[in-house]
Design an enzyme around this catalytic site. Sequence first.
Site: not given
Length: 232
Positions: A32, A59, A61, A64, A119, A211
Amino acid sequence: MGKDVIIACDFSSAQATFDFLDKFNEEKPFVKIGMELYYAEGPSIVKEIKKRGHKIFLDLKLHDIPNTVKKSMAVLSKIDVDMTNLHAAGTIDMMKAALEGLTREDGTRPLLIAVTQLTSTSEERMQNELLINASINDTIIKYANNAKEAGLDGVVCSPLEAGMVKDSCGKAFMTVTPGVRFADGDIGDQVRVTTPAKAKEIGSDYIVVGRPITAAEDPVAAYRRCVAEFVD
């Protein structure tokens, strides 16, 4: 639909990204590329990682007015990514426009998925700060159904909601789920999290893991552990 582990390459430079990917001699993980890396390096980072044989989830997002999103997706369609996304909060019209912009002249396009709720967003924050009075689960299901109505392939949701989305939108509707941590790991700044094994059980199609892999002492071993728990 095959399950897969997507590594969130949340690095600030191309060099840091390649230093990380160079650790993988046998596998070519699905990766990603998020805002930080894309804004730092631009489309060239996508092309270089693709050239190395990786699948890419871009990614960014988008959110608009429909026309702006349509034109932006048309630009992204020229970059050879496998999956990209937008915010479902932008409405069905925006999602339809995005799909139109993303579809190339030959009819092909990357997978397009919609973010339901981040999340990091709890129900309390959603209700108090965003003034959405429905429950977080009802909101996510409504956004997922809007995405399906617009013709999208699936949604980004937490793994905890993947089963509900499947029940409401059908088994073929994809769930891409961040918020995955090992049982013995730190949850960081996300509040709706679970393990790779539990995500598999609930119904995630793809898990996005950052991570727990990228900051691991042995990232390749951590990636393999994810694959063993989620895919195998």
